[in-house]
Design a protein around this motif. Structure first.
Motif, PDB file in Angstrom:
ATOM      1  N   LEU A  42     -12.064  11.762   9.545  1.00  0.00           N
ATOM      2  CA  LEU A  42     -12.571  11.636  10.909  1.00  0.00           C
ATOM      3  C   LEU A  42     -13.802  12.505  11.140  1.00  0.00           C
ATOM      4  O   LEU A  42     -14.714  12.113  11.876  1.00  0.00           O
ATOM      5  N   LEU A  43     -13.832  13.676  10.528  1.00  0.00           N
ATOM      6  CA  LEU A  43     -15.011  14.539  10.670  1.00  0.00           C
ATOM      7  C   LEU A  43     -16.245  13.890  10.045  1.00  0.00           C
ATOM      8  O   LEU A  43     -17.369  14.127  10.486  1.00  0.00           O
ATOM      9  N   ASN A  44     -16.027  13.063   9.031  1.00  0.00           N
ATOM     10  CA  ASN A  44     -17.159  12.428   8.348  1.00  0.00           C
ATOM     11  C   ASN A  44     -17.531  11.065   8.922  1.00  0.00           C
ATOM     12  O   ASN A  44     -18.661  10.624   8.798  1.00  0.00           O
ATOM     13  N   ASP A  45     -16.573  10.406   9.564  1.00  0.00           N
ATOM     14  CA  ASP A  45     -16.835   9.052  10.046  1.00  0.00           C
ATOM     15  C   ASP A  45     -16.096   8.841  11.357  1.00  0.00           C
ATOM     16  O   ASP A  45     -14.866   8.755  11.378  1.00  0.00           O
ATOM     17  N   ILE A  46     -16.818   8.740  12.438  1.00  0.00           N
ATOM     18  CA  ILE A  46     -16.189   8.580  13.752  1.00  0.00           C
ATOM     19  C   ILE A  46     -15.954   7.096  14.033  1.00  0.00           C
ATOM     20  O   ILE A  46     -16.887   6.296  14.018  1.00  0.00           O
ATOM     21  N   PRO A  47     -14.710   6.683  14.289  1.00  0.00           N
ATOM     22  CA  PRO A  47     -14.442   5.266  14.585  1.00  0.00           C
ATOM     23  C   PRO A  47     -15.050   4.862  15.929  1.00  0.00           C
ATOM     24  O   PRO A  47     -15.138   5.675  16.849  1.00  0.00           O
ATOM     25  N   ARG A  48     -15.434   3.603  16.016  1.00  0.00           N
ATOM     26  CA  ARG A  48     -16.002   3.090  17.255  1.00  0.00           C
ATOM     27  C   ARG A  48     -14.914   2.415  18.090  1.00  0.00           C
ATOM     28  O   ARG A  48     -14.175   1.565  17.594  1.00  0.00           O
ATOM     29  N   ALA A  49     -14.827   2.813  19.340  1.00  0.00           N
ATOM     30  CA  ALA A  49     -13.885   2.194  20.280  1.00  0.00           C
ATOM     31  C   ALA A  49     -14.536   2.248  21.652  1.00  0.00           C
ATOM     32  O   ALA A  49     -14.380   3.202  22.403  1.00  0.00           O
ATOM     33  N   ASP A  50     -15.295   1.189  21.975  1.00  0.00           N
ATOM     34  CA  ASP A  50     -16.100   1.186  23.195  1.00  0.00           C
ATOM     35  C   ASP A  50     -15.258   1.331  24.456  1.00  0.00           C
ATOM     36  O   ASP A  50     -15.643   2.011  25.408  1.00  0.00           O
ATOM     37  N   LYS A  51     -14.089   0.696  24.465  1.00  0.00           N
ATOM     38  CA  LYS A  51     -13.250   0.776  25.659  1.00  0.00           C
ATOM     39  C   LYS A  51     -12.651   2.170  25.821  1.00  0.00           C
ATOM     40  O   LYS A  51     -12.494   2.667  26.938  1.00  0.00           O
ATOM     41  N   LEU A  52     -12.330   2.791  24.705  1.00  0.00           N
ATOM     42  CA  LEU A  52     -11.858   4.173  24.754  1.00  0.00           C
ATOM     43  C   LEU A  52     -12.956   5.088  25.281  1.00  0.00           C
ATOM     44  O   LEU A  52     -12.710   6.009  26.061  1.00  0.00           O
ATOM     45  N   LEU A  53     -14.184   4.808  24.884  1.00  0.00           N
ATOM     46  CA  LEU A  53     -15.315   5.597  25.360  1.00  0.00           C
ATOM     47  C   LEU A  53     -15.495   5.426  26.863  1.00  0.00           C
ATOM     48  O   LEU A  53     -15.747   6.413  27.587  1.00  0.00           O
ATOM     49  N   GLU A  54     -15.363   4.190  27.353  1.00  0.00           N
ATOM     50  CA  GLU A  54     -15.485   3.956  28.789  1.00  0.00           C
ATOM     51  C   GLU A  54     -14.395   4.700  29.562  1.00  0.00           C
ATOM     52  O   GLU A  54     -14.637   5.232  30.643  1.00  0.00           O
ATOM     53  N   THR A  55     -13.199   4.728  28.983  1.00  0.00           N
ATOM     54  CA  THR A  55     -12.103   5.477  29.611  1.00  0.00           C
ATOM     55  C   THR A  55     -12.448   6.959  29.675  1.00  0.00           C
ATOM     56  O   THR A  55     -12.207   7.624  30.689  1.00  0.00           O
ATOM     57  N   ALA A  56     -13.005   7.484  28.589  1.00  0.00           N
ATOM     58  CA  ALA A  56     -13.397   8.901  28.562  1.00  0.00           C
ATOM     59  C   ALA A  56     -14.469   9.182  29.608  1.00  0.00           C
ATOM     60  O   ALA A  56     -14.424  10.210  30.303  1.00  0.00           O
ATOM     61  N   LYS A  57     -15.423   8.274  29.757  1.00  0.00           N
ATOM     62  CA  LYS A  57     -16.487   8.460  30.750  1.00  0.00           C
ATOM     63  C   LYS A  57     -15.936   8.423  32.166  1.00  0.00           C
ATOM     64  O   LYS A  57     -16.300   9.236  33.017  1.00  0.00           O
TER      65      LYS A  57
END
Length: 979
Positions: free
Chosen positions: A869-884
């Motif tokens: 995970l430190l080397n490669d961050i998975p993409r999850a756009d909906k999770l990002l929107e939730t975080a925002k």
């Protein structure tokens, strides 16, 4: 999710305190918004108690201080109610109530359901299978079917919904008599919150069970490494040889944890999660008429059922001391515990509360003055734990250098003999009442304190004793010396359990073995239609409030120094600070001098008299030296402001050297230092500091043994006498107008004609990680603790928004990528996180910090999982929107108030800021996207060099495995601690 921690009991954050209710505290009835409710007259919380038609209890307390609400949903069922052959069941169920229902947490319920049913049947088979090989085969089948079922599951969807509506503190706990589900929500999220909770308890689905089971195994193993928890459980077992308090561990036995049964868990849910056994408590900013109507509408589907309460036979009296020993690597201690009448015995609890304060109140109790003030042991304390059927009164102590635990025991019991003879001043009761009123005022500010007290009242008496709770402080004043002495002689004799915590290897530890688990899907991007429905529900926007430091803080001068001021318009409390711009980095002896002050007399008062004087006027003082600041705090009731400040000024100016007290303090410090070397948390903190700064670091910036031994009493008192002569800022928060407060301070606080220059501060510079390295410390434990450390670039306020978003998305909570992957998908740890830590000072550097705590045999997998995970961050756009969205809600509903305004300003100043940085962050949220988050991750975390900080037992891990990570350096305790 957690087990409830054992805490000292204080008024508004307490288990149920009851008393003889006085005339002014009477139950009344009223109706509002079409709903009848009960309340207690003159209740400072103004709590409304509703009982809906289906038996659901709702308790509401309005507090308009902040636009947030503390919510608790509780059921009167905990480990006491666990079946004898399935201990830990209530706690398992608590975890499963975060997994969703048919409507959320599932991509396709029709396809998922038969698999869930199959898993349930397999666990039933597994539970009844004895042969090891056959059990292994069944579990392999469970793992296989669980992997298929997980393809239809949406992990952490509950957490995503709560984060999206701006909830904080999402958690739950299980204890002996209760299971409580906790959320702190914005005031505009009431409809969303109630809709989610109503669905949550409708018909929960026990999905993703075998990975959650592994998380509970990890929690159990962490408990096996926790000497404090072992002492607590041993104490309960000794006090309660038949009652479930002592016979059923809340987290469960190893044998039962290895043999779960989903059908039995469902039976438990069906029996105890019914409306007539549950309560919803809300404290905060809301319209109670609207809330009760909404709760009634959304929870009316619940149907009442008879609940069989746990009603144990009375315990036989303890006729002679029950002696137990606990072995472990942590410091030694002794606990003496008495079994007392339960919380429902209101008269007993009233006297017991006063009695415990007579023994210890932090200043003027028998143990405060006779033991701690005279430094007869390393430390001593009293606690009261109020449970429904019985209460527990306990004395605890740690030995100083060269002292046995048996000697500590004799000293503790000696105070009980003094109490039983009545050798104490009865006027102390009045001071106890005054200080309790002070605590009451302070407690009212917190929604969490309000909600916790109200829920405790429901758990223990269904709220029926709230009138006694409200009257408690007043009724304390009616307790007589004779009642206290008679009570002590009746209940506090040889009828105790004594637990000796000794240093040594616990050969009876049986850890929960790691089952073979294949990582499962977490479907980060998936969203149920229910989540989308919740997100689309309208919510009245809450306008964020920014601090304007120029307007919100008033300033003046007192003599030749600055004074900052914020008025307290709510009550009669004050806090006065003298804040010095020097700390232990300027002089390591400052912290020692600050600690020494409490043992000193003056030409006018003995040390004991000083403590009594402050306690009698319900005021406090403290001197605290941190790395770069030293702060004097004087607080209490404004009516006693002059007395408190005058007394402190006298003490700091006239304290006299006391060599005997210093010798005792040095001895206790040396023992405390030895004890710290036995504490795995302290060891890890030291290792991380070593990784961050190098061999010389803030953690081990301590007086050496030689320096400590050479310090004289005169030297320390000179430091104290001279402290006010160094430059400092005065801070006042209280009810007085600025001019009046400034005039009072000028009259009472002595200032020099000119300030002395502080000694130069030592500077600690963060290291560069120029290679992968392992810093290892050996510790006898079941678990392995791993921290990653890397120092990054200098502080840049423009990065605050992206740093905050990255931390929330990547590794800052239960809905984050790190938690979902390490715990939910791979079941590698109970606790894990990763974040980009900002400094607290301009020109300082950020640091990357990551953590996994796992079983020793899972260490390599856990490290590999985090490195991925430190080397490669998975993409999850909906999770990002939730975080925002969560970031927005947090900022919109945050209110910095009281003296917090001033300390926010001081923190901003330290970072070189002159305005409220939250405004800049808020305005940047909508503009940020995943590409920016990934760019930030790649620039600052990916494929970088790290120092691995590992605390583990050499017997349980391979040093060769550590060498694969980087150069291994085994640190000694002397290197870590600096002494």
């Amino acid at each position: 999710m957690s087990l409830k921690r054992v805490v000292l009991v204080f008024l508004f954050a307490c288990s149920l305190h009851t008393a003889e209710a006085q005339g002014k505290y009477q139950w009344k009835e009223a109706t509002s918004g079409g709903y009848p409710y009960k309340y207690v007259s003159d209740d400072p919380m103004k709590a409304r108690f509703y009982t809906l038609k289906n038996g659901l209890t709702v308790i509401l307390s309005v507090n308009k201080k902040d636009p947030r609400i503390q919510t608790l949903i509780g059921t009167r069922a905990g480990s006491d109610n666990d079946p004898k052959d399935h201990t830990g069941l209530a706690h398992y169920l608590e975890h499963l109530l975060f997994k969703g229902t048919e409507k959320y947490g599932s991509l396709d319920w029709a396809k998922e359901k038969p698999l869930i049913d199959q898993i349930s049947n397999l666990y039933d088979k597994y539970n009844k299978t004895v042969d090891p090989a056959a059990r292994k085969a069944v579990y392999h089948e469970i793992d296989s079917v669980s992997g298929i079922a997980a393809k239809y599951a949406i992990a952490n969807e509950y957490d995503k919904m709560m984060s999206g509506m701006g909830a904080q503190g999402t958690n739950a706990h299980t204890w002996v008599e209760e299971t409580i589900y906790e959320e702190d929500i914005p005031s505009n999220a009431i409809d969303k919150y109630l809709t989610v909770q109503a669905e949550r308890f409708r018909d929960p689905v026990f999905r993703l069970f075998h990975t959650e089971l592994e998380a509970v195994y990890e929690e159990k193993n962490r408990g096996l490494d926790n000497d404090g928890r072992k002492v607590y459980e041993t104490m309960l077992a000794a006090l309660f040889p038949t009652h479930n308090y002592g016979q059923q561990s809340t987290i469960g036995t190893v044998e039962h944890l290895k043999n779960p049964n989903l059908k039995v868990i469902r039976e438990f849910y069906n029996e105890f999660y019914v409306p007539n056994n549950m309560a919803i408590v809300m404290a905060g900013d809301f319209d109670p008429d609207y809330v009760i109507k909404s709760i009634d509408q959304k929870f009316s589907y619940m149907k009442a059922k008879p609940v069989k309460e746990y009603k144990p036979a009375p315990e036989a009296p303890i006729k002679s001391p029950v002696v137990k020993e606990v072995l472990g690597p942590d410091a030694e201690s002794v606990d003496i515990a008495f079994r007392m009448p339960g919380a429902l015995d209101t008269k007993s609890n009233l006297v017991l509360g006063v009695l415990s304060a007579i023994l210890q109140n932090g200043k003027a109790g028998l143990m405060d003055l006779n033991i701690n003030k005279q430094q007869k042991v390393l430390n001593a304390s009293v606690s009261v734990l109020n449970l429904k059927d019985y209460s527990i009164f306990s004395l605890s102590g740690k030995a100083k250098q060269g002292q046995t635990l048996e000697e500590v025991k004799a000293i503790l019991l000696g105070q009980l003999e003094i109490l039983k003879k009545g050798d104490f001043d009865e006027t102390l009761v009045k001071a106890i009442v005054n200080n309790s009123k002070l605590s009451e005022l302070q407690g009212l500010e917190s929604n969490n304190n309000r909600a916790t007290a109200l829920m405790d009242g429901f758990i223990k008496s269904r709220g029926k004793n709230w009138s006694y709770d409200v009257a408690y402080v007043d009724d304390m004043g009616t307790v007589t010396k004779k009642q206290i002495v008679d009570y002590a002689n009746k209940f506090l004799n040889d009828n105790y359990a004594i637990i000796y915590k000794r240093k040594g290897e616990d050969k009876n530890i049986e850890k929960v073995e790691k089952p073979a688990i294949t990582p499962v899907e977490v479907n980060r991007e998936a969203q149920s239609s229910f989540l989308q429905q919740i997100a689309a529900m309208p919510a009245t926007p809450v306008k964020p409030q920014w601090l304007d430091y120029e307007k919100d803080i008033q300033k003046t001068t007192v003599g030749n120094t600055d004074m900052m001021y914020v008025q307290n318009k709510d009550n009669g409390l004050f806090r006065l600070y003298y804040r010095f711009d020097m700390g232990t980095w300027n002089d390591k002896k400052l912290a020692l001098a600050a600690q020494y002050l409490q043992y000193l007399s003056t030409d006018k008062y003995t040390s004991e008299q000083i403590s009594k004087e402050f306690y009698n006027i319900a005021c406090n003082f403290s001197v605290a030296a941190t790395s770069e600041n030293t702060t004097v705090t004087i607080s209490g009731l404004q009516e006693n402001f002059d007395k408190a400040v005058t007394l402190f000024e006298h003490v700091i100016a006239n304290c006299k050297p006391n060599e005997e007290a210093l010798t005792a303090l040095k001895g206790r410090m040396q023992k405390a230092r030895s004890d710290s070397k036995l504490n795995k948390g302290a060891i890890m903190k030291g290792v991380v500091n070593y990784a961050m700064y190098g061999a010389k670091n803030p953690f081990n910036n301590q007086l050496s043994e030689a320096e400590l031994n050479s310090v004289s009493a005169a030297e320390l008192t000179n430091i104290l006498h001279e402290l006010p002569t160094y430059k400092h800022t005065i801070i006042y928060w209280g009810p007085q107008p600025l001019a009046t407060a400034a005039a009072d301070v000028k009259k009472l606080h002595t200032l020099p004609a000119s300030f002395k220059t502080a000694p130069d501060a030592i500077k600690f510079v963060k290291d560069n990680q120029d290679k992968n390295q392992v810093l290892f410390a050996d510790y006898d434990m079941v678990q392995t603790e791993v921290n990653w450390l890397r120092n990054a670039g200098e502080y840049d306020p423009a990065k605050t928004g992206i740093v905050t978003l990255f931390n929330s998305y990547f590794g800052g909570g239960m809905g984050s990528v790190v938690f979902q992957t390490i715990r939910e998908s791979k079941a590698l740890a109970y606790s894990t996180y990763a974040f980009y830590a900002p400094p607290d000072k301009k020109n300082e550097r950020y640091s990357v910090l990551a953590y996994v705590g796992s079983q020793a045999d899972k260490m390599n997998d856990a490290i590999a999982g985090m490195n991925e995970l430190l080397n490669d961050i998975p993409r999850a756009d909906k999770l990002l929107e939730t975080a925002k969205e969560g970031m927005k809600q947090d900022i919109e509903t945050e209110r910095i108030t009281n003296d917090g305004i001033i300390f926010s300003y001081l923190a901003a100043q330290k970072l070189g800021l002159s305005t409220d940085i939250r405004k800049q962050v808020y305005e940047s949220i909508d503009k940020m996207n995943f590409d920016e988050v990934k760019k930030f991750h790649d620039q600052n975390l990916a494929k970088k060099l790290y120092t691995y900080c590992i605390v583990a037992s050499e017997k349980k891990i391979s040093l060769d495995d550590l060498k694969k990570l980087g150069d291994v350096k085994k640190l000694t305790l002397e290197q870590i601690f600096g002494y």
